[in-house]
Enzyme design. Structure first.
Site, PDB file in Angstrom:
ATOM      1  CE  LYS A  47      70.849  20.883  56.881  1.00 50.78           C
ATOM      2  NZ  LYS A  47      70.511  21.974  57.690  1.00 50.78           N
ATOM      3  CD  GLN A  91      69.292  21.915  61.039  1.00 51.97           C
ATOM      4  OE1 GLN A  91      69.989  21.770  60.400  1.00 51.97           O
ATOM      5  NE2 GLN A  91      68.096  22.620  60.696  1.00 51.97           N
ATOM      6  CG  ASP A 114      73.556  26.980  56.915  1.00 48.19           C
ATOM      7  OD1 ASP A 114      73.296  26.256  55.772  1.00 48.19           O
ATOM      8  OD2 ASP A 114      73.597  26.685  58.020  1.00 48.19           O
TER       9      ASP A 114
END
Ligand code: NAP
Length: 273
Positions: A47, A91, A114
């Site tokens: 990422k 994460q 997200d």
């Protein structure tokens, strides 16, 4: 026909970069990584690399496995208050002693790249525009759109009901006027359901979609990623046998994976003040 996620994602990333280049204030994505889970480390680094390629500043904040929930929540509050930080991503998975939902809920919905916070999920469910759509389902819709695959009115079967793929994907298809059947490990007659679907999205993590289950007009989207007995990366679909018998299919690797990254970068390039 192969749905080439690698190629489509490259095109999206070029567009994201063009957009970021024009911005006066550059986006800054902060990724929080807890512990030493090797796949998580790889995902986080990927990422970061993707962000750098499109001109998005990115930072990784690492915590040890034994970080307390409070320390993590305090860091998120600090990042929420930092106007220089435009996106926050934690994460997953987190260690067991940390309440994942509490951590997600602490993220400002305007920085929740997200799309996992209750405000963003809730808006999606009631048909309002969330600040961010979850990356994988958004990436899948971008892939279908690129190939002009009609979603409106389609019968869609989704296998797997996770909060990150199956559930938001269901809602996003419904919002695009598809008819959705969401399947999971308790679903009866899965084979029949798959056979009559126009679009199948499989997000399970084991081989589940076989040649005899599909029809010649099926569009098959394989979200699964896992290693087979030989240690080779594979997906949920028996690609070799299914591919010649369907209309469209996304491969693993090179399908949904790169689309997820491109979709996340698209989200990370959006700044809300
Ligand atoms: P998950 O949390 O791993 O859950 C798996 C889902 O599959 C559950 O809903 C489970 O049902 C269902 N399931 C298990 N066995 C089944 C069966 N025999 N028949 C029907 N359904 C069954 O889901 P996830 O996090 O979405 O991950 C799924 C896969 O996608 C993994 O391989 C993951 O690595 C991959 N993934 C890939 C990307 C990408 O960018 N390519 C992104 C996210 C995830 P129950 O709910 O009843 O247990």
């Amino acid at each position: 026909m192969i749905l080439d996620g690698k190629n489509v994602s490259s095109k999206i990333l070029i567009k994201v970069k063009e957009r970021v280049d024009k911005l006066k204030i550059k986006p800054h994505l902060v990724v929080i990584l807890v512990g030493n889970n090797p796949p998580s480390k790889i995902y986080v680094n990927n990422k970061k690399l993707a962000a750098e390629k499109v001109g998005i500043k990115s930072s990784i904040i690492e915590f040890p496995d034994n970080v307390t929930e409070k320390e993590l929540l305090d860091k998120i509050v600090e990042l929420n208050d930092n106007s220089e930080v435009t996106g926050i991503l934690v994460q997953l998975p987190l260690p067991q002693h940390i309440d994942k939902n509490k951590v997600i809920m602490a993220i400002s919905p305007k920085k929740d790249v997200d799309g996992f916070t209750p405000e963003n999920v809730g808006k999606l469910v009631i048909g309002m525009k969330p600040y961010f759509y979850p990356a994988t389902p958004q990436g899948i819709l971008m892939l279908l759109d690129e190939y002009n695959i009609k979603v409106e009115g389609a019968n869609v079967v989704i296998i797997g009901r996770s909060n990150i793929v199956g559930k938001p994907m269901t809602q996003m298809f419904i919002n695009r006027n598809a008819t959705v059947t969401l399947c999971h490990s308790y679903t009866k007659n899965l084979e029949e359901k798959i056979k009559t679907a126009d679009i199948v999205v499989s997000a399970v993590g084991k081989k589940i979609v076989r040649c005899k289950m599909v029809n010649k007009n099926s569009v098959i989207i394989d979200v699964g990623i896992f290693k087979d007995v030989n240690g080779k990366i594979t997906g949920d679909v028996d690609f070799k046998l299914v591919e010649p018998t369907v209309k469209y299919i996304s491969p693993v690797p090179g399908g949904v994976g790169p689309m997820t990254i491109a979709s996340l970068m698209y989200n990370a390039s959006i700044i809300y003040s």
